[in-house]
Design an enzyme around this catalytic site. Structure first.
Site, PDB file in Angstrom:
ATOM      1  N   HIS A 311       0.749  -1.185   0.009  1.00 39.04           N
ATOM      2  CA  HIS A 311       0.107   0.028  -0.046  1.00 39.04           C
ATOM      3  C   HIS A 311       0.858   1.001   0.174  1.00 39.04           C
ATOM      4  O   HIS A 311       1.969   1.239   0.505  1.00 39.04           O
ATOM      5  CB  HIS A 311      -0.991   0.036   1.257  1.00 39.04           C
ATOM      6  CG  HIS A 311      -2.232   0.848   1.023  1.00 39.04           C
ATOM      7  ND1 HIS A 311      -2.083   2.177   1.378  1.00 39.04           N
ATOM      8  CD2 HIS A 311      -3.330   0.441   0.596  1.00 39.04           C
ATOM      9  CE1 HIS A 311      -3.185   2.848   1.281  1.00 39.04           C
ATOM     10  NE2 HIS A 311      -4.123   1.665   0.690  1.00 39.04           N
ATOM     11  N   ASP A 367      -7.834  -5.371   0.298  1.00 42.72           N
ATOM     12  CA  ASP A 367      -8.452  -6.344  -0.886  1.00 42.72           C
ATOM     13  C   ASP A 367      -7.954  -7.721  -0.735  1.00 42.72           C
ATOM     14  O   ASP A 367      -8.484  -8.572  -1.628  1.00 42.72           O
ATOM     15  CB  ASP A 367      -7.790  -5.826  -2.369  1.00 42.72           C
ATOM     16  CG  ASP A 367      -8.758  -4.467  -2.534  1.00 42.72           C
ATOM     17  OD1 ASP A 367      -9.719  -4.307  -2.412  1.00 42.72           O
ATOM     18  OD2 ASP A 367      -7.850  -3.433  -3.021  1.00 42.72           O
TER      19      ASP A 367
HETATM   20  N1  ACO Z   1       4.019  -7.529  -4.647  1.00 42.76           N
HETATM   21  C1  ACO Z   1       5.463  -7.489  -4.865  1.00 42.76           C
HETATM   22  N2  ACO Z   1       6.099  -6.433  -4.873  1.00 42.76           N
HETATM   23  C2  ACO Z   1       5.503  -5.240  -4.702  1.00 42.76           C
HETATM   24  C3  ACO Z   1       4.106  -4.915  -4.144  1.00 42.76           C
HETATM   25  C4  ACO Z   1       3.211  -6.504  -4.291  1.00 42.76           C
HETATM   26  N3  ACO Z   1       2.016  -6.163  -4.165  1.00 42.76           N
HETATM   27  N4  ACO Z   1       3.931  -3.847  -3.998  1.00 42.76           N
HETATM   28  C5  ACO Z   1       4.958  -3.269  -4.106  1.00 42.76           C
HETATM   29  N5  ACO Z   1       6.068  -4.005  -4.374  1.00 42.76           N
HETATM   30  C6  ACO Z   1       7.537  -3.736  -4.359  1.00 42.76           C
HETATM   31  C7  ACO Z   1       7.571  -2.939  -5.942  1.00 42.76           C
HETATM   32  O1  ACO Z   1       8.057  -3.802  -6.761  1.00 42.76           O
HETATM   33  C8  ACO Z   1       8.784  -2.131  -5.299  1.00 42.76           C
HETATM   34  O2  ACO Z   1      10.158  -2.996  -4.945  1.00 42.76           O
HETATM   35  P1  ACO Z   1      11.394  -2.434  -5.760  1.00 42.76           P
HETATM   36  O3  ACO Z   1      11.648  -1.342  -4.596  1.00 42.76           O
HETATM   37  O4  ACO Z   1      12.419  -3.440  -5.718  1.00 42.76           O
HETATM   38  O5  ACO Z   1      11.180  -1.968  -6.946  1.00 42.76           O
HETATM   39  C9  ACO Z   1       8.492  -1.737  -3.924  1.00 42.76           C
HETATM   40  O6  ACO Z   1       7.604  -2.790  -3.328  1.00 42.76           O
HETATM   41  C10 ACO Z   1       7.618  -0.593  -3.853  1.00 42.76           C
HETATM   42  O7  ACO Z   1       6.620  -0.526  -4.517  1.00 42.76           O
HETATM   43  P2  ACO Z   1       5.906   0.609  -5.487  1.00 42.76           P
HETATM   44  O8  ACO Z   1       5.190   0.041  -6.545  1.00 42.76           O
HETATM   45  O9  ACO Z   1       6.875   1.687  -5.563  1.00 42.76           O
HETATM   46  O10 ACO Z   1       4.771   1.107  -4.322  1.00 42.76           O
HETATM   47  P3  ACO Z   1       3.633   2.081  -4.461  1.00 42.76           P
HETATM   48  O11 ACO Z   1       3.551   2.552  -3.211  1.00 42.76           O
HETATM   49  O12 ACO Z   1       3.824   2.967  -5.521  1.00 42.76           O
HETATM   50  O13 ACO Z   1       2.394   1.187  -4.843  1.00 42.76           O
HETATM   51  C11 ACO Z   1       0.765  -0.575  -4.616  1.00 42.76           C
HETATM   52  C12 ACO Z   1       1.503   0.744  -3.977  1.00 42.76           C
HETATM   53  C13 ACO Z   1       0.106   0.089  -5.999  1.00 42.76           C
HETATM   54  C14 ACO Z   1      -0.678  -0.799  -3.772  1.00 42.76           C
HETATM   55  C15 ACO Z   1       1.493  -1.506  -4.766  1.00 42.76           C
HETATM   56  O14 ACO Z   1       1.891  -2.189  -3.593  1.00 42.76           O
HETATM   57  C16 ACO Z   1       0.621  -2.865  -5.540  1.00 42.76           C
HETATM   58  O15 ACO Z   1       0.726  -2.737  -6.829  1.00 42.76           O
HETATM   59  N6  ACO Z   1       0.080  -3.623  -4.734  1.00 42.76           N
HETATM   60  C17 ACO Z   1      -0.697  -4.787  -5.468  1.00 42.76           C
HETATM   61  C18 ACO Z   1      -2.029  -4.363  -5.961  1.00 42.76           C
HETATM   62  C19 ACO Z   1      -3.012  -3.933  -4.821  1.00 42.76           C
HETATM   63  O16 ACO Z   1      -3.165  -4.906  -3.862  1.00 42.76           O
HETATM   64  N7  ACO Z   1      -3.583  -2.683  -4.848  1.00 42.76           N
HETATM   65  C20 ACO Z   1      -4.679  -2.335  -3.672  1.00 42.76           C
HETATM   66  C21 ACO Z   1      -4.211  -1.367  -2.996  1.00 42.76           C
HETATM   67  S1  ACO Z   1      -5.319  -0.967  -1.871  1.00 42.76           S
HETATM   68  C22 ACO Z   1      -6.613  -0.193  -2.705  1.00 42.76           C
HETATM   69  O17 ACO Z   1      -6.244   0.453  -3.657  1.00 42.76           O
HETATM   70  C23 ACO Z   1      -7.706  -0.131  -1.890  1.00 42.76           C
END
Ligand code: ACO
Length: 447
Positions: A311, A367
């Site tokens: 998140h 979620d």
């Molecule tokens: N699985 C694996 N790796 C992940 C995940 C994940 N679910 N989420 C983040 N990461 C990793 C990224 O690859 C990144 O790694 P790196 O630093 O080696 O490149 C690091 O964690 C940071 O990720 P970002 O994408 O920069 O984090 P951001 O805050 O921008 O994204 C998000 C947040 C979009 C929710 C992300 O965690 C994600 O895509 N999660 C999966 C989708 C999801 O469950 N969305 C629901 C969110 S809650 C809502 O909207 C109600």
């Protein structure tokens, strides 16, 4: 070089010119406009903040929702989400979000009456709905039909009129479940079910979704309450992607139906409201508990994300996920346990012990378990983001109302850092220097 001044300002020295500036700090923030005075020369535009995705930029002041992502805290108008989920109904929570206080008995009764008496839609909405293909995604239908509501209520354009705003809020909260259920029944080829105002808000929604030939549909009380709590948990989440969309579109002065349609559009994406649907698809793809370690390995290798994890704000267990996990077990008591739950539990167990997820502070979000509950209740996957939208409506509307009344706000219009070509003269097609294009540009032009 920047040093923090205890009197509430920053002393900023521009090392390019040696000049020093005082930048006021208020509520733990400075105004990026105060940096525009920092220039190399008189014709320099001035310093801009660069913040794609708004990672460290507050777009508004708000008194609605408080989140402390590091400590896993979520409060609506000061009330902890755990207490609201335990004691309140969704309609009461909606009142709280929109009006700022919990209602007394009389006010809640009037509020509920007003919402329930806006559950019907104009008959032309049925024709509009029928225009969608039989297999249209219900969330696409929601984006279209919520936007279309603005054409039925042209009075909604009076956004500076408080009475008009209140009326549109009641209409939207009342009609969203009706549109949502219609979008589902359209895709199934079932006849639409009229609202039943003798039922609770979630009970009426379940009736409009699932009523078939029975004369009196009575929802299962455990599922009815579970759905109500899920709506509460989704009701607001401060400046998330869809709320930002509602505020940004609303900042143009457009009516709330159009602004909320933008929120629905933002919520459709798999990184936001589409995530619960993506979680179930992921669990089905994994298929069995023994495949979980292999799947985690592939996520770590970069082949995809563990959906329902991570998140932007929570760097701790999402407090909503804790509540939802408990509800999942209560619902499964009624519906029977899904094998997907066991895969989810194993995924969570392994991920929470794995260095990759620990280092990045990736925990289950709202979620991760919500989709399992929706599925057990009989909702098809395509309906998941729609359910999220029903819950989020009061949040969008309270944020929109706050935005409209905030004298600090202007039309949302970010700046950019232009890194493209300098000015160049147009030339006839036969003299364009194809051979001088680098490989990347040639590639783009091939499209
Ligand atoms: N699985 C694996 N790796 C992940 C995940 C994940 N679910 N989420 C983040 N990461 C990793 C990224 O690859 C990144 O790694 P790196 O630093 O080696 O490149 C690091 O964690 C940071 O990720 P970002 O994408 O920069 O984090 P951001 O805050 O921008 O994204 C998000 C947040 C979009 C929710 C992300 O965690 C994600 O895509 N999660 C999966 C989708 C999801 O469950 N969305 C629901 C969110 S809650 C809502 O909207 C109600």
């Amino acid at each position: 070089m920047t040093t923090v001044n205890p009197s509430g300002s920053l002393t900023v020295t521009d090392n390019r010119t040696g000049k020093t500036y005082d930048i006021p700090v208020e509520n733990g923030a400075f105004k990026t406009m105060d940096f525009r005075q920092i220039k190399l020369s008189d014709d320099d535009f001035g310093l801009l903040g660069y913040d794609p995705g708004f990672l460290n930029t507050a777009s508004c002041k708000s008194a609605i929702t408080y989140i402390d992502g590091d400590r896993g805290i979520l409060r609506y108008r000061g009330y902890p989400i755990e207490q609201l989920a335990q004691h309140s109904t969704f309609l009461e929570t909606a009142y709280l979000l929109i009006k700022g206080e919990l209602p007394d008995k009389e006010r809640l009764a009037v509020w509920s009456y007003n919402i329930h008496h806006h559950t019907m839609t104009h008959a032309n909405i049925v024709k509009f709905m029928d225009g969608f293909r039989y297999d249209a995604h219900p969330m696409g239908i929601m984006v279209g039909t919520v936007g279309a509501l603005s054409t039925f209520y042209p009075d909604a354009k009076n956004i500076m009129n408080e009475d008009s705003r209140k009326l549109q809020v009641r209409r939207l909260i009342g009609k969203i479940p009706t549109l949502a259920a219609m979008s589902f029944r359209h895709s199934m080829g079932f006849p639409y079910v009229l609202p039943d105002n003798d039922l609770s808000y979630p009970g009426n929604f379940l009736s409009m979704m699932f009523k078939m030939t029975e004369h009196n549909y009575r929802p299962n009380p455990v599922l009815e309450r579970a759905l109500d709590v899920l709506f509460i948990l989704h009701a607001d989440h401060e400046q998330n992607c869809s709320t930002n969309a509602v505020r940004a579109v609303g900042s143009s002065g457009v009516d709330p139906y159009t602004a909320v349609a933008a929120g629905c559009a933002a919520l459709y994406g798999p990184k936001h409201g589409g995530a619960n649907e993506a979680v179930i698809r992921m669990l089905m793809e994994i298929g069995s508990i023994d495949k979980v370690p292999e799947f985690i390995k592939s996520v770590k290798a970069g082949s995809g994300r563990l959906m329902g994890f991570g998140h932007r704000v929570y760097k701790n267990y999402d407090p909503r996920a804790k509540i939802i996990k408990k509800i999942a077990f209560e619902v499964f008591e009624e519906t029977g346990r899904s094998p997907l739950l066991d895969i989810a539990l194993e995924l969570e167990r392994i991920a929470l012990e794995d260095d990759y997820f620990i280092a990045r502070k990736l925990y289950p979000n709202v979620d991760f378990y919500s989709g399992l509950i929706y599925k057990a209740m009989g909702f098809p996957l395509d309906m998941f983001p729609v359910l999220f939208a029903i819950g989020r409506i009061p949040g969008w509307l309270s944020q929109w109302t706050e935005h409209v009344q905030d004298s600090d706000q202007k039309i949302a219009r970010p700046r950019q850092l232009y890194l493209g070509e300098e000015v160049r003269d147009w030339m006839p097609i036969e003299s364009r220097p194809r051979n001088r294009m680098d490989e990347k540009k040639l590639d783009i032009c091939r499209l």
